[in-house]
Design a protein around this motif. Sequence first.
Motif, PDB file in Angstrom:
ATOM      1  N   ILE A 241       5.885   3.057  10.053  1.00  0.00           N
ATOM      2  CA  ILE A 241       5.519   4.388   9.545  1.00  0.00           C
ATOM      3  C   ILE A 241       5.446   5.416  10.669  1.00  0.00           C
ATOM      4  N   GLY A 242       5.709   4.972  11.889  1.00  0.00           N
ATOM      5  CA  GLY A 242       5.642   5.894  13.023  1.00  0.00           C
ATOM      6  C   GLY A 242       4.251   6.457  13.211  1.00  0.00           C
ATOM      7  N   ALA A 243       3.239   5.584  13.190  1.00  0.00           N
ATOM      8  CA  ALA A 243       1.833   6.005  13.235  1.00  0.00           C
ATOM      9  C   ALA A 243       1.533   6.812  14.485  1.00  0.00           C
ATOM     10  N   LYS A 244       0.881   7.961  14.272  1.00  0.00           N
ATOM     11  CA  LYS A 244       0.489   8.819  15.386  1.00  0.00           C
ATOM     12  C   LYS A 244      -0.973   9.251  15.286  1.00  0.00           C
ATOM     13  N   THR A 245      -1.519   9.216  14.067  1.00  0.00           N
ATOM     14  CA  THR A 245      -2.885   9.682  13.862  1.00  0.00           C
ATOM     15  C   THR A 245      -3.787   8.518  13.442  1.00  0.00           C
ATOM     16  N   LYS A 246      -5.086   8.807  13.393  1.00  0.00           N
ATOM     17  CA  LYS A 246      -6.064   7.801  12.951  1.00  0.00           C
ATOM     18  C   LYS A 246      -5.814   7.406  11.503  1.00  0.00           C
ATOM     19  N   ALA A 247      -5.437   8.378  10.682  1.00  0.00           N
ATOM     20  CA  ALA A 247      -5.130   8.099   9.269  1.00  0.00           C
ATOM     21  C   ALA A 247      -3.924   7.169   9.165  1.00  0.00           C
ATOM     22  N   ASP A 248      -2.931   7.380  10.039  1.00  0.00           N
ATOM     23  CA  ASP A 248      -1.758   6.504  10.049  1.00  0.00           C
ATOM     24  C   ASP A 248      -2.151   5.068  10.429  1.00  0.00           C
ATOM     25  N   ASN A 249      -3.042   4.950  11.387  1.00  0.00           N
ATOM     26  CA  ASN A 249      -3.496   3.621  11.806  1.00  0.00           C
ATOM     27  C   ASN A 249      -4.196   2.887  10.663  1.00  0.00           C
ATOM     28  N   GLN A 250      -5.021   3.627   9.912  1.00  0.00           N
ATOM     29  CA  GLN A 250      -5.714   3.027   8.774  1.00  0.00           C
ATOM     30  C   GLN A 250      -4.722   2.601   7.688  1.00  0.00           C
ATOM     31  N   LYS A 251      -3.727   3.423   7.490  1.00  0.00           N
ATOM     32  CA  LYS A 251      -2.684   3.082   6.517  1.00  0.00           C
ATOM     33  C   LYS A 251      -1.936   1.820   6.948  1.00  0.00           C
ATOM     34  N   ALA A 252      -1.642   1.734   8.229  1.00  0.00           N
ATOM     35  CA  ALA A 252      -0.944   0.562   8.751  1.00  0.00           C
ATOM     36  C   ALA A 252      -1.789  -0.697   8.597  1.00  0.00           C
ATOM     37  N   MET A 253      -3.084  -0.585   8.836  1.00  0.00           N
ATOM     38  CA  MET A 253      -3.960  -1.743   8.695  1.00  0.00           C
ATOM     39  C   MET A 253      -4.081  -2.155   7.239  1.00  0.00           C
ATOM     40  N   ARG A 254      -4.148  -1.208   6.323  1.00  0.00           N
ATOM     41  CA  ARG A 254      -4.205  -1.562   4.893  1.00  0.00           C
ATOM     42  C   ARG A 254      -2.967  -2.360   4.499  1.00  0.00           C
ATOM     43  N   ALA A 255      -1.818  -1.905   4.961  1.00  0.00           N
ATOM     44  CA  ALA A 255      -0.573  -2.599   4.654  1.00  0.00           C
ATOM     45  C   ALA A 255      -0.530  -3.973   5.329  1.00  0.00           C
ATOM     46  N   ALA A 256      -1.010  -4.018   6.565  1.00  0.00           N
ATOM     47  CA  ALA A 256      -1.009  -5.288   7.305  1.00  0.00           C
ATOM     48  C   ALA A 256      -1.894  -6.324   6.610  1.00  0.00           C
ATOM     49  N   LEU A 257      -3.076  -5.907   6.162  1.00  0.00           N
ATOM     50  CA  LEU A 257      -3.969  -6.826   5.464  1.00  0.00           C
ATOM     51  C   LEU A 257      -3.340  -7.343   4.173  1.00  0.00           C
ATOM     52  N   ALA A 258      -2.769  -6.415   3.407  1.00  0.00           N
ATOM     53  CA  ALA A 258      -2.175  -6.795   2.116  1.00  0.00           C
ATOM     54  C   ALA A 258      -1.016  -7.774   2.320  1.00  0.00           C
ATOM     55  N   HIS A 259      -0.179  -7.517   3.341  1.00  0.00           N
ATOM     56  CA  HIS A 259       0.990  -8.369   3.563  1.00  0.00           C
ATOM     57  C   HIS A 259       0.646  -9.662   4.293  1.00  0.00           C
ATOM     58  N   SER A 260      -0.522  -9.691   4.928  1.00  0.00           N
ATOM     59  CA  SER A 260      -0.909 -10.888   5.682  1.00  0.00           C
ATOM     60  C   SER A 260      -1.612 -11.944   4.822  1.00  0.00           C
TER      61      SER A 260
END
Length: 262
Positions: A241-260
């Motif tokens: 997602i090309g994370a650059k902000t704190k909100a992007d990081n949270q989005k990435a972690m939500r996706a990581a948890l769901a896919h993990s």
Amino acid sequence: MLKKISEFIVRFRYVFLVIFIALAGVSLYLGTQVKVNHDITKYMPESSETSQGKAIMDEEFAEVETSTLSVMFEDLEDEKKQEVKEYFEKIEGVKSVAHDDSEDYNVDNHTLYTLTVDAAADSELASNVFNAVKNRYAEDYELHYSGDVASNNADVVAVWIIALGIIAAMIILIILCDSVVEPFLFLFSIGLAVFINSGTNIIFPEISHITKAIAAILQLALSMDYSIMLSNRYRQEKRAIGAKTKADNQKAMRAALAHSFG
């Protein structure tokens, strides 16, 4: 469903952190109150021949109310040998101490004492005797133990082996992880889990001494890879997602948890 769970975890991550730290703190105390059983025959089914044979023996013969602990010192000074014997004799539960100046108890730099304990080997009194010996002299001398008291109370896995395993794992992770901080985060989270697991054993009447000895190292070995998987997936999602902000990081972690989860 997994996405909702992941979103909930990420949203209330600080609440979860506080809860788990509090649980770990309480569990540290509860873990000291868990009763430990050294008699592995209790875990055999009553239908087994060994259990049936033991039951017959217990009926036919009175239970032995004494046990023995042999302690061998390396490089114990001559002038302290009598002092050690007198200390052993004063320990509550010690019925007698066998030791003299003969070669039966003194060979080269080795000095042997044989303690007769006025209780069964798996009793609390025998455990207290073993700990009294260990706590008094283990730091100053190299000690070796034998006898049924030692068999019931000696560490199943030496502490230095556990420490070596943790150090080796940390060195490997520090070398291979993208961040030096990650291995310590892994160890912190797994450490909380170990404390909680140890404390929640209070729900059982007792646990095996083998369980107590190896549970922590098993948790480390079996849990570490899941931490690594989640961390790797998190980095993949950030790149995706090309994370650059704190909100992007949270989005990435939500996706990581769901896919993990799978």
